[in-house]
Design a protein around this motif. Structure first.
Motif, PDB file in Angstrom:
ATOM      1  N   ILE A  34      -6.061  21.206  34.014  1.00 34.73           N
ATOM      2  CA  ILE A  34      -5.106  22.244  34.406  1.00 34.73           C
ATOM      3  C   ILE A  34      -3.855  21.624  35.036  1.00 34.73           C
ATOM      4  O   ILE A  34      -2.748  22.152  34.910  1.00 34.73           O
ATOM      5  N   GLU A  35      -4.009  20.482  35.708  1.00 33.25           N
ATOM      6  CA  GLU A  35      -2.867  19.803  36.333  1.00 33.25           C
ATOM      7  C   GLU A  35      -1.788  19.445  35.318  1.00 33.25           C
ATOM      8  O   GLU A  35      -0.618  19.305  35.668  1.00 33.25           O
ATOM      9  N   LEU A  36      -2.187  19.291  34.061  1.00 31.91           N
ATOM     10  CA  LEU A  36      -1.269  18.818  33.032  1.00 31.91           C
ATOM     11  C   LEU A  36      -1.000  19.857  31.947  1.00 31.91           C
ATOM     12  O   LEU A  36      -0.470  19.541  30.884  1.00 31.91           O
ATOM     13  N   LYS A  37      -1.351  21.115  32.225  1.00 29.73           N
ATOM     14  CA  LYS A  37      -1.218  22.136  31.182  1.00 29.73           C
ATOM     15  C   LYS A  37       0.241  22.374  30.793  1.00 29.73           C
ATOM     16  O   LYS A  37       0.535  22.626  29.615  1.00 29.73           O
ATOM     17  N   PHE A  38       1.174  22.291  31.743  1.00 30.92           N
ATOM     18  CA  PHE A  38       2.583  22.511  31.405  1.00 30.92           C
ATOM     19  C   PHE A  38       3.123  21.372  30.546  1.00 30.92           C
ATOM     20  O   PHE A  38       3.913  21.595  29.619  1.00 30.92           O
ATOM     21  N   VAL A  39       2.699  20.146  30.851  1.00 33.66           N
ATOM     22  CA  VAL A  39       3.094  19.005  30.017  1.00 33.66           C
ATOM     23  C   VAL A  39       2.528  19.180  28.613  1.00 33.66           C
ATOM     24  O   VAL A  39       3.231  18.996  27.606  1.00 33.66           O
ATOM     25  N   ALA A  40       1.250  19.563  28.542  1.00 29.86           N
ATOM     26  CA  ALA A  40       0.584  19.725  27.249  1.00 29.86           C
ATOM     27  C   ALA A  40       1.290  20.772  26.386  1.00 29.86           C
ATOM     28  O   ALA A  40       1.594  20.531  25.211  1.00 29.86           O
ATOM     29  N   HIS A  41       1.572  21.935  26.952  1.00 26.38           N
ATOM     30  CA  HIS A  41       2.158  23.010  26.157  1.00 26.38           C
ATOM     31  C   HIS A  41       3.635  22.769  25.866  1.00 26.38           C
ATOM     32  O   HIS A  41       4.141  23.192  24.821  1.00 26.38           O
ATOM     33  N   THR A  42       4.327  22.070  26.762  1.00 24.05           N
ATOM     34  CA  THR A  42       5.725  21.713  26.495  1.00 24.05           C
ATOM     35  C   THR A  42       5.821  20.810  25.269  1.00 24.05           C
ATOM     36  O   THR A  42       6.666  21.023  24.387  1.00 24.05           O
ATOM     37  N   LEU A  43       4.951  19.811  25.191  1.00 24.97           N
ATOM     38  CA  LEU A  43       4.975  18.891  24.054  1.00 24.97           C
ATOM     39  C   LEU A  43       4.405  19.537  22.790  1.00 24.97           C
ATOM     40  O   LEU A  43       4.864  19.250  21.678  1.00 24.97           O
ATOM     41  N   ALA A  44       3.434  20.413  22.957  1.00 28.18           N
ATOM     42  CA  ALA A  44       2.867  21.109  21.801  1.00 28.18           C
ATOM     43  C   ALA A  44       3.922  21.974  21.113  1.00 28.18           C
ATOM     44  O   ALA A  44       3.939  22.093  19.882  1.00 28.18           O
ATOM     45  N   GLN A  45       4.819  22.563  21.900  1.00 28.45           N
ATOM     46  CA  GLN A  45       5.887  23.378  21.329  1.00 28.45           C
ATOM     47  C   GLN A  45       6.838  22.557  20.466  1.00 28.45           C
ATOM     48  O   GLN A  45       7.527  23.107  19.597  1.00 28.45           O
ATOM     49  N   LEU A  46       6.873  21.253  20.703  1.00 27.27           N
ATOM     50  CA  LEU A  46       7.725  20.365  19.902  1.00 27.27           C
ATOM     51  C   LEU A  46       6.989  19.807  18.686  1.00 27.27           C
ATOM     52  O   LEU A  46       7.548  19.003  17.947  1.00 27.27           O
ATOM     53  N   GLY A  47       5.738  20.213  18.511  1.00 29.48           N
ATOM     54  CA  GLY A  47       4.989  19.799  17.329  1.00 29.48           C
ATOM     55  C   GLY A  47       4.006  18.667  17.526  1.00 29.48           C
ATOM     56  O   GLY A  47       3.374  18.217  16.562  1.00 29.48           O
ATOM     57  N   TYR A  48       3.846  18.197  18.762  1.00 28.79           N
ATOM     58  CA  TYR A  48       2.888  17.124  19.015  1.00 28.79           C
ATOM     59  C   TYR A  48       1.457  17.677  19.032  1.00 28.79           C
ATOM     60  O   TYR A  48       1.225  18.825  19.430  1.00 28.79           O
ATOM     61  N   THR A  49       0.514  16.855  18.629  1.00 26.68           N
ATOM     62  CA  THR A  49      -0.895  17.159  18.841  1.00 26.68           C
ATOM     63  C   THR A  49      -1.254  16.634  20.225  1.00 26.68           C
ATOM     64  O   THR A  49      -1.097  15.441  20.493  1.00 26.68           O
ATOM     65  N   VAL A  50      -1.696  17.515  21.102  1.00 28.77           N
ATOM     66  CA  VAL A  50      -1.898  17.147  22.507  1.00 28.77           C
ATOM     67  C   VAL A  50      -3.359  17.335  22.896  1.00 28.77           C
ATOM     68  O   VAL A  50      -3.964  18.372  22.610  1.00 28.77           O
ATOM     69  N   TYR A  51      -3.894  16.327  23.564  1.00 26.41           N
ATOM     70  CA  TYR A  51      -5.289  16.372  24.014  1.00 26.41           C
ATOM     71  C   TYR A  51      -5.363  15.902  25.457  1.00 26.41           C
ATOM     72  O   TYR A  51      -4.934  14.790  25.780  1.00 26.41           O
ATOM     73  N   CYS A  52      -5.887  16.760  26.308  1.00 26.62           N
ATOM     74  CA  CYS A  52      -6.157  16.392  27.704  1.00 26.62           C
ATOM     75  C   CYS A  52      -7.631  16.670  27.967  1.00 26.62           C
ATOM     76  O   CYS A  52      -8.017  17.796  28.290  1.00 26.62           O
ATOM     77  N   PRO A  53      -8.483  15.657  27.787  1.00 24.55           N
ATOM     78  CA  PRO A  53      -9.923  15.867  27.933  1.00 24.55           C
ATOM     79  C   PRO A  53     -10.358  15.959  29.389  1.00 24.55           C
ATOM     80  O   PRO A  53      -9.761  15.321  30.264  1.00 24.55           O
ATOM     81  N   LEU A  54     -11.372  16.744  29.625  1.00 24.68           N
ATOM     82  CA  LEU A  54     -12.007  16.745  30.938  1.00 24.68           C
ATOM     83  C   LEU A  54     -12.980  15.562  30.948  1.00 24.68           C
ATOM     84  O   LEU A  54     -13.912  15.526  30.145  1.00 24.68           O
ATOM     85  N   LEU A  55     -12.732  14.594  31.825  1.00 27.04           N
ATOM     86  CA  LEU A  55     -13.530  13.370  31.846  1.00 27.04           C
ATOM     87  C   LEU A  55     -14.677  13.508  32.848  1.00 27.04           C
ATOM     88  O   LEU A  55     -14.445  13.599  34.063  1.00 27.04           O
ATOM     89  N   PRO A  56     -15.917  13.526  32.373  1.00 28.62           N
ATOM     90  CA  PRO A  56     -17.067  13.652  33.268  1.00 28.62           C
ATOM     91  C   PRO A  56     -17.083  12.542  34.315  1.00 28.62           C
ATOM     92  O   PRO A  56     -16.860  11.381  34.004  1.00 28.62           O
ATOM     93  N   GLY A  57     -17.353  12.926  35.546  1.00 34.14           N
ATOM     94  CA  GLY A  57     -17.365  11.962  36.649  1.00 34.14           C
ATOM     95  C   GLY A  57     -16.036  11.905  37.355  1.00 34.14           C
ATOM     96  O   GLY A  57     -15.970  11.926  38.583  1.00 34.14           O
ATOM     97  N   LEU A  58     -14.942  11.849  36.581  1.00 34.56           N
ATOM     98  CA  LEU A  58     -13.604  11.827  37.173  1.00 34.56           C
ATOM     99  C   LEU A  58     -13.176  13.220  37.600  1.00 34.56           C
ATOM    100  O   LEU A  58     -12.505  13.394  38.620  1.00 34.56           O
TER     101      LEU A  58
END
Length: 305
Positions: A34-58
């Motif tokens: 969620i901390e990076l959702k604005f970055v993710a959707h901003t770049l997705a709007q430009l056509g990038y494939t964006v992945y921000c995985p939830l990393l277990p443990g971290l």
């Protein structure tokens, strides 16, 4: 991207399908995508494939026992990168706070597969003005079993300078059972593993030649600006540092988020344009070589006749 080709992201992750240029984002220690959702959707709007995985443990709440290691976090990130590379020709990696350390390590270990870095409030050690002085004493702890005896409660302003936004976030996670300080607390085992991760990453900085964009608040409450200066001095490639005057640690959510998003778009666009140009040149060279081979075969057949 066809439905059959869509990546199955794990629960809690952010995945937005797009073109052949990808972005892999890494959340913070005890945080979430969620901390990076604005970055993710901003770049997705430009056509990038964006992945921000939830990393277990971290991620917050995924290591109650405190038994995970930084190697586990990194292995999960490598897996996420492998998955993204199945859909993308080029990948830019980004990370926030402690997540930037994992992003740096991935870049150092896979230099041919990563084409740029975006780092938000990179943190080698929590040393901002809201961190209590006695936190540094934790450096003296040498064994994880001992580290697990500690628990570090969060302190105001929780990385957010904007009062209204901070209140909204805190109200949304408020619990009758736990205080805000306890909800955002980090176990000593988690912090110990983060310290081990940093010790592993620091010697690798001189090997990283990718173009990097670094955002850091001048008055960061959790990690001092000196953290960004380490990268400026030690990374081997070009480093752009954007110092923000009116926000705290969570630069992707706080007051100057619009500034961050604009710089992210501009930076990613520059890298992508450069990559597209290289691809076009490589395609021309390949076409010329193919034409030359075909011509040579034709001449050979003519001579035989």
């Amino acid at each position: 991207m066809k439905n059959s080709e869509k990546m199955k992201a794990s629960w809690g992750s952010i995945f937005v399908p797009g073109g052949r240029n990808g972005v892999l984002l890494v959340h913070s220690l005890g945080g979430s995508p969620i901390e990076l959702k604005f970055v993710a959707h901003t770049l997705a709007q430009l056509g990038y494939t964006v992945y921000c995985p939830l990393l277990p443990g971290l991620a917050g709440g995924t290591d109650i026992s405190g038994l995970s290691s930084w190697e586990d976090w990194y292995a999960a990130l490598e897996k996420a990168h492998d998955e993204l590379m199945q859909h993308c020709d080029a990948v830019i990696v980004g990370g926030i706070s402690a997540g930037s350390m994992l992003a740096l390590r991935l870049t150092a270990m896979r230099p041919e597969k990563i084409h740029g870095l975006m780092l938000f409030s990179p943190t080698f050690w929590p040393n901002g003005w809201s961190i209590p002085w006695y936190f540094d004493l934790f450096r003296l702890v040498r064994h994880k079993w001992c580290a697990r005896l500690f628990r570090f409660r969060a302190s105001s302003p929780h990385g957010i300078k904007d009062d209204r936004l901070r209140s909204f976030i805190l109200d949304s996670v408020q619990s009758d059972a736990d205080s805000i300080e306890d909800l955002f607390a980090r176990g000593g085992g988690l912090v110990f593993e983060f310290r081990r991760l940093v010790a592993n990453v620091k010697p690798l900085l001189g090997k990283i030649k990718q173009h990097a964009l670094v955002f850091h608040p001048r008055h960061d409450d959790q990690s001092d600006l000196s953290n960004a200066m380490i990268l400026q001095r030690k990374l081997a490639g070009m480093v752009e540092v954007c110092v923000l005057e009116d926000c705290y640690h969570m630069v992707t959510l706080d007051r100057q988020r619009p500034v961050v998003m604009e710089r992210v778009k501009e930076f990613a666009g520059r890298l992508t344009s450069r990559l597209d140009k290289v691809r076009a040149e490589e395609a021309l060279v390949a076409a010329a070589e193919t034409q030359q081979r075909d011509k040579g075969r034709g001449e050979g057949r003519g001579a035989n006749n």
